[in-house]
Scaffold this active site. Sequence first.
Site, PDB file in Angstrom:
ATOM      1  N   HIS A   1       3.678   2.693   6.871  1.00  0.00           N
ATOM      2  CA  HIS A   1       3.043   3.510   5.833  1.00  0.00           C
ATOM      3  C   HIS A   1       2.313   2.649   4.807  1.00  0.00           C
ATOM      4  O   HIS A   1       2.536   1.439   4.710  1.00  0.00           O
ATOM      5  CB  HIS A   1       4.101   4.349   5.106  1.00  0.00           C
ATOM      6  CG  HIS A   1       4.521   5.571   5.851  1.00  0.00           C
ATOM      7  ND1 HIS A   1       5.475   5.544   6.841  1.00  0.00           N
ATOM      8  CD2 HIS A   1       4.094   6.856   5.756  1.00  0.00           C
ATOM      9  CE1 HIS A   1       5.622   6.771   7.330  1.00  0.00           C
ATOM     10  NE2 HIS A   1       4.803   7.585   6.698  1.00  0.00           N
TER      11      HIS A   1
ATOM     12  N   LYS B   1       4.166   4.259  -0.907  1.00  0.00           N
ATOM     13  CA  LYS B   1       5.226   5.198  -0.525  1.00  0.00           C
ATOM     14  C   LYS B   1       6.529   4.845  -1.237  1.00  0.00           C
ATOM     15  O   LYS B   1       6.946   3.689  -1.256  1.00  0.00           O
ATOM     16  CB  LYS B   1       5.418   5.181   0.996  1.00  0.00           C
ATOM     17  CG  LYS B   1       6.440   6.203   1.465  1.00  0.00           C
ATOM     18  CD  LYS B   1       6.343   6.473   2.948  1.00  0.00           C
ATOM     19  CE  LYS B   1       7.438   7.421   3.421  1.00  0.00           C
ATOM     20  NZ  LYS B   1       7.466   8.704   2.674  1.00  0.00           N
TER      21      LYS B   1
END
EC number: 1.17.1.8
Length: 252
Positions: free
Chosen positions: A137, A141
């Site tokens: 990711h 995040k």
Amino acid sequence: MNVIKVGVLGARGRMGAEVCRAVEGADDMELVAAVDQGDALDALTAAQVVVDFTHPGVVMDNLRWCVEHGLHAVVGTSGFDPERLAAVRGWQADRPTGSPAGNVLIGPNFGIGAVLMMDFARRAAPFFESVEIVELHHPQKADAPSGTAYRTAELVAAARADAGTPPPPDATTSEIAGARGADVAGVRVHAVRLSGLIAHQEVLLGGHGETFTIRHDSMNRESFMPGVLLAVRRVGDLPDRLTVGIESLLGL
Ligand SMILES: NC(=O)C1=CN([C@@H]2O[C@H](COP(=O)(O)OP(=O)(O)OC[C@H]3O[C@@H](n4cnc5c(N)ncnc54)[C@H](OP(=O)(O)O)[C@@H]3O)[C@@H](O)[C@H]2O)C=CC1
Ligand SMILES: O=C(O)C1=N[C@H](C(=O)O)C[C@H](O)C1
């Protein structure tokens, strides 16, 4: 045409802003409230369905408020483990008889391809000796592992348990902490955070001289919108008060 009144929580965030755009672009929906950090929740009482993309640290308070106000909720925020799901069921059960009761749909991932990836992983898992999950990711995040990886591990573990598949072989006796990833329901999950990425996952399966890799990539946040809009349209008609995942909405 019935127009669904939608409120968005986390409306100024990466996902919330995208959801506001998608709702405004849908002929059968009206955006009636866009709420973010510091705003009063009262504006959401104009909504039939509330969509939450906030933060794992605040989503439970938001969801409790929605349940107590009898609003349907579509939740994309990550961080749902079995204890949190039990808490939601408890709030729903505590609603006084005769009060309006909202349905809650928690989607670990609203990408259609991601949902298929999880389903394929669940189906493949009993046929291979080894299985591990790598999620990748963007570095903004907040949580690790991702909600998608957590849910995939739960589905894979349940499928292997049902089939009587033994735990994956692993002879590691010495490791630097974290080198083998997190143990989620007996499945190893590895989290990569890398600038340039959005949301990606690989499920690695192996055994008997072959490997099988299932990979999904979200290239942008629009990729989640067809699933979010589907959930908004259907949450009010779901057979259960609490649903996890949009698999059943896709006929999986
Ligand atoms: N299920 C799915 O398909 C997907 C899920 N997600 C998940 O959605 C969540 C949000 O991700 P993302 O949009 O990237 O995060 P962002 O940080 O960009 O957005 C979150 C927004 O929520 C706001 N916020 C924080 N607390 C509250 C509160 N109490 N009430 C209202 N708003 C609040 C934040 O404000 P501030 O910045 O001031 O704190 C911010 O504007 C994460 O859990 C992520 O994992 C993401 C993509 C897809
Ligand atoms: O924070 C994100 O970006 C994402 N969060 C969700 C998760 O934790 O699985 C869904 C997707 O992976 C994007």
